[in-house]
Enzyme design. Structure first.
Site, PDB file in Angstrom:
ATOM      1  N   SER A 108       0.925  -1.165  -0.267  1.00 34.29           N
ATOM      2  CA  SER A 108      -0.120  -0.059  -0.038  1.00 34.29           C
ATOM      3  C   SER A 108       1.051   1.213   0.193  1.00 34.29           C
ATOM      4  O   SER A 108       2.135   1.150   0.604  1.00 34.29           O
ATOM      5  CB  SER A 108      -0.863   0.161   1.311  1.00 34.29           C
ATOM      6  OG  SER A 108      -1.612   1.226   1.413  1.00 34.29           O
ATOM      7  N   TYR A 147      -2.503  -0.968  10.946  1.00 31.99           N
ATOM      8  CA  TYR A 147      -2.512  -1.493   9.664  1.00 31.99           C
ATOM      9  C   TYR A 147      -1.289  -0.977   8.852  1.00 31.99           C
ATOM     10  O   TYR A 147      -0.626  -1.731   7.954  1.00 31.99           O
ATOM     11  CB  TYR A 147      -3.611  -0.873   8.811  1.00 31.99           C
ATOM     12  CG  TYR A 147      -4.000  -0.708   7.548  1.00 31.99           C
ATOM     13  CD1 TYR A 147      -4.473  -2.246   6.877  1.00 31.99           C
ATOM     14  CD2 TYR A 147      -3.674  -0.025   6.472  1.00 31.99           C
ATOM     15  CE1 TYR A 147      -4.539  -2.486   5.647  1.00 31.99           C
ATOM     16  CE2 TYR A 147      -3.572  -0.085   5.225  1.00 31.99           C
ATOM     17  CZ  TYR A 147      -4.196  -1.316   4.926  1.00 31.99           C
ATOM     18  OH  TYR A 147      -4.363  -1.256   3.575  1.00 31.99           O
ATOM     19  N   LYS A 205       1.419  -3.001   5.976  1.00 32.82           N
ATOM     20  CA  LYS A 205       1.778  -2.833   4.917  1.00 32.82           C
ATOM     21  C   LYS A 205       3.312  -2.469   4.520  1.00 32.82           C
ATOM     22  O   LYS A 205       3.821  -3.018   3.616  1.00 32.82           O
ATOM     23  CB  LYS A 205       0.879  -1.692   4.437  1.00 32.82           C
ATOM     24  CG  LYS A 205      -0.682  -2.200   4.280  1.00 32.82           C
ATOM     25  CD  LYS A 205      -1.017  -3.125   3.103  1.00 32.82           C
ATOM     26  CE  LYS A 205      -1.591  -4.218   3.546  1.00 32.82           C
ATOM     27  NZ  LYS A 205      -2.167  -5.009   2.503  1.00 32.82           N
TER      28      LYS A 205
HETATM   29  N1  LIG Z   1      -8.874  -0.110  -1.099  1.00 35.49           N
HETATM   30  C1  LIG Z   1      -7.686   0.390  -0.940  1.00 35.49           C
HETATM   31  O1  LIG Z   1      -7.772   1.781  -0.847  1.00 35.49           O
HETATM   32  C2  LIG Z   1      -6.378  -0.150  -0.425  1.00 35.49           C
HETATM   33  C3  LIG Z   1      -6.150  -1.885  -0.249  1.00 35.49           C
HETATM   34  N2  LIG Z   1      -5.030  -1.920  -0.133  1.00 35.49           N
HETATM   35  C4  LIG Z   1      -4.821  -3.469   0.135  1.00 35.49           C
HETATM   36  O2  LIG Z   1      -5.691  -4.381  -1.016  1.00 35.49           O
HETATM   37  C5  LIG Z   1      -5.948  -5.546  -0.477  1.00 35.49           C
HETATM   38  C6  LIG Z   1      -7.393  -5.969  -0.823  1.00 35.49           C
HETATM   39  O3  LIG Z   1      -8.095  -5.004  -0.086  1.00 35.49           O
HETATM   40  P1  LIG Z   1      -9.393  -4.414  -0.911  1.00 35.49           P
HETATM   41  O4  LIG Z   1      -9.648  -5.032  -2.298  1.00 35.49           O
HETATM   42  O5  LIG Z   1      -9.488  -2.795  -0.905  1.00 35.49           O
HETATM   43  O6  LIG Z   1     -10.518  -4.980   0.133  1.00 35.49           O
HETATM   44  P2  LIG Z   1     -11.913  -5.879  -0.117  1.00 35.49           P
HETATM   45  O7  LIG Z   1     -12.566  -5.811   1.232  1.00 35.49           O
HETATM   46  O8  LIG Z   1     -12.763  -5.611  -1.050  1.00 35.49           O
HETATM   47  O9  LIG Z   1     -11.433  -7.262  -0.400  1.00 35.49           O
HETATM   48  C7  LIG Z   1     -10.838  -7.977   0.802  1.00 35.49           C
HETATM   49  C8  LIG Z   1     -10.314  -9.590   0.450  1.00 35.49           C
HETATM   50  O10 LIG Z   1      -9.703 -10.348   1.267  1.00 35.49           O
HETATM   51  C9  LIG Z   1     -10.501 -11.250   1.850  1.00 35.49           C
HETATM   52  N3  LIG Z   1     -10.143 -11.474   3.034  1.00 35.49           N
HETATM   53  C10 LIG Z   1     -10.233 -10.676   4.147  1.00 35.49           C
HETATM   54  N4  LIG Z   1      -9.773 -11.232   5.433  1.00 35.49           N
HETATM   55  C11 LIG Z   1      -9.267 -12.476   4.900  1.00 35.49           C
HETATM   56  C12 LIG Z   1      -8.664 -13.463   5.691  1.00 35.49           C
HETATM   57  N5  LIG Z   1      -8.568 -13.499   6.815  1.00 35.49           N
HETATM   58  N6  LIG Z   1      -8.154 -14.636   4.768  1.00 35.49           N
HETATM   59  C13 LIG Z   1      -8.602 -14.841   3.540  1.00 35.49           C
HETATM   60  N7  LIG Z   1      -9.295 -13.788   2.784  1.00 35.49           N
HETATM   61  C14 LIG Z   1      -9.410 -12.676   3.521  1.00 35.49           C
HETATM   62  C15 LIG Z   1     -11.811 -10.866   1.562  1.00 35.49           C
HETATM   63  O11 LIG Z   1     -12.622 -12.148   1.656  1.00 35.49           O
HETATM   64  P3  LIG Z   1     -13.966 -12.157   2.090  1.00 35.49           P
HETATM   65  O12 LIG Z   1     -15.061 -11.305   1.586  1.00 35.49           O
HETATM   66  O13 LIG Z   1     -14.566 -13.696   1.736  1.00 35.49           O
HETATM   67  O14 LIG Z   1     -14.024 -11.956   3.459  1.00 35.49           O
HETATM   68  C16 LIG Z   1     -12.066 -10.172   0.220  1.00 35.49           C
HETATM   69  O15 LIG Z   1     -11.922 -10.929  -0.888  1.00 35.49           O
HETATM   70  C17 LIG Z   1      -5.592  -5.478   1.123  1.00 35.49           C
HETATM   71  O16 LIG Z   1      -4.444  -6.287   1.325  1.00 35.49           O
HETATM   72  C18 LIG Z   1      -5.609  -3.982   1.322  1.00 35.49           C
HETATM   73  O17 LIG Z   1      -4.779  -3.988   2.509  1.00 35.49           O
HETATM   74  C19 LIG Z   1      -3.901  -1.462  -0.394  1.00 35.49           C
HETATM   75  C20 LIG Z   1      -4.015  -0.108  -0.632  1.00 35.49           C
HETATM   76  C21 LIG Z   1      -5.233   0.678  -0.842  1.00 35.49           C
HETATM   77  C1  LIG Z   2      -8.410   1.046   3.559  1.00 34.59           C
HETATM   78  C2  LIG Z   2      -7.716   2.546   3.242  1.00 34.59           C
HETATM   79  O1  LIG Z   2      -8.890   3.302   2.498  1.00 34.59           O
HETATM   80  C3  LIG Z   2      -6.773   2.317   2.232  1.00 34.59           C
HETATM   81  O2  LIG Z   2      -5.797   1.323   2.549  1.00 34.59           O
HETATM   82  C4  LIG Z   2      -4.667   1.599   2.245  1.00 34.59           C
HETATM   83  O3  LIG Z   2      -3.717   0.926   2.256  1.00 34.59           O
HETATM   84  C5  LIG Z   2      -4.483   3.147   1.736  1.00 34.59           C
HETATM   85  O4  LIG Z   2      -3.753   3.710   2.187  1.00 34.59           O
HETATM   86  C6  LIG Z   2      -5.966   3.563   1.886  1.00 34.59           C
HETATM   87  O5  LIG Z   2      -5.913   4.372   3.158  1.00 34.59           O
END
Ligand SMILES: NC(=O)C1=CN([C@@H]2O[C@H](COP(=O)(O)OP(=O)(O)OC[C@H]3O[C@@H](n4cnc5c(N)ncnc54)[C@H](OP(=O)(O)O)[C@@H]3O)[C@@H](O)[C@H]2O)C=CC1
Ligand SMILES: C[C@H](O)[C@@H]1OC(=O)[C@H](O)[C@@H]1O
Length: 254
Positions: free
Chosen positions: A144, A157, A161
């Site tokens: 991230s 968090y 990351k």
């Molecule tokens: N959205 C953002 O702004 C940003 C996101 N990220 C990172 O991107 C990644 C994906 O997040 P994002 O797509 O935004 O979020 P979502 O909540 O849309 O997706 C999260 C996914 O992870 C799964 N998940 C959560 N907990 C577990 C677990 N314990 N074991 C297996 N699967 C799990 C969920 O499955 P289920 O639905 O079945 O629980 C879902 O498929 C994360 O690592 C997040 O930190 C990084 C930077 C920015």
């Molecule tokens: C979940 C937040 O909106 C998202 O997660 C990250 O890792 C980014 O920095 C955003 O803050």
């Protein structure tokens, strides 16, 4: 041009959001795909259906990445289905926003376990399989922008990351001799389930949008291209790298 023709790609946390977009992006580029998820059976099944509609094979394997056994099971199920593992996209993560001074211990521990331990054991399980196969591979971890900057309600968090970013640097060194490349993507603010409640605050959302030189927050699909690129042979000499995918948010001080 299809960048992942004949490859088997594993994606954790692929029922929704960035993981789902990465899984579908990989299938659009000719890969068979195994997805992991934790709870969302319906969305996971629809992701599989979407990949199959593209003419690729797909399986969904339910499991909590915080449990190291989940990683072993995921890789075993993928190998049973498709015969090999070429790419691991370690993406699953959580971000339960909370203030620092009264942060509950269980929220800290759960966030560390899912985001960092989960990535560690998934990457290790995929690498063990890739080394056994003997023809290299590619690992892409979803870190991230928060690996580089802080967040008032993300004190539990952002260290995870930064840890994932660091994990890719160290595994790039540990696995280079096996032809396995390890890179991370650093998304900015991407509109997904993880921040739906947080960004329901219009003032905060507007502030985040204004911080982004490209003028909008990201969509999960904005990550698909960068992840497919790093997974593919187009990035054959790229390892230990971290690619910001943030619409320019990080460099925008003033
Ligand atoms: N959205 C953002 O702004 C940003 C996101 N990220 C990172 O991107 C990644 C994906 O997040 P994002 O797509 O935004 O979020 P979502 O909540 O849309 O997706 C999260 C996914 O992870 C799964 N998940 C959560 N907990 C577990 C677990 N314990 N074991 C297996 N699967 C799990 C969920 O499955 P289920 O639905 O079945 O629980 C879902 O498929 C994360 O690592 C997040 O930190 C990084 C930077 C920015
Ligand atoms: C979940 C937040 O909106 C998202 O997660 C990250 O890792 C980014 O920095 C955003 O803050």
């Amino acid at each position: 041009m299809k960048l992942l023709e004949g490859k088997t790609v594993l994606v954790t946390g692929a029922s929704t959001g960035i993981g789902r977009a990465a899984a579908i992006g990989a299938a659009q580029h000719g890969a068979d795909v195994a997805i992991n998820y934790a709870n969302s059976d319906g969305p996971a099944a629809s992701c599989v259906a979407e990949i199959e509609a593209l003419g690729q094979r797909a399986i969904a394997v339910k499991g909590d990445v915080a449990d190291p056994q989940t990683a072993q099971d995921f890789v075993t199920r993928a190998v049973d289905a498709f015969g090999k593992v070429d790419v691991m996209v370690s993406n699953a993560g959580i971000c339960p926003f909370h203030a620092f001074l009264d942060m509950p211990v269980d929220v800290v521990e759960r966030t560390f376990k899912v985001n960092l331990h989960g990535a560690y054991f998934m990457v290790q399980a995929a690498a063990q399989q890739m080394v056994k196969q003997g023809h290299g591979g590619s690992i892409v971890a979803v870190s991230s922008i928060s690996a580089l900057v802080g967040g008032e309600f993300q004190t539990h968090y952002t260290p995870t990351k930064a840890g994932v970013h660091s994990l890719m640097q160290s595994t790039a060194i540990a696995l280079g001799k096996h032809g396995i490349r390890c890179n991370s993507v650093l998304p900015g603010t991407i509109l997904t389930e993880i921040n739906k409640d947080d960004l329901a605050d219009v003032e905060k959302r507007t502030y985040m949008e204004r911080r982004t030189p490209l003028g909008r927050l990201g969509a999960p699909e904005d990550l698909a291209g960068p992840i497919v690129f790093l997974a593919s042979d187009m990035a054959a000499y790229v390892t230990g790298a971290a690619l910001l995918v943030d619409g320019g948010m990080y460099v925008n001080l003033q």
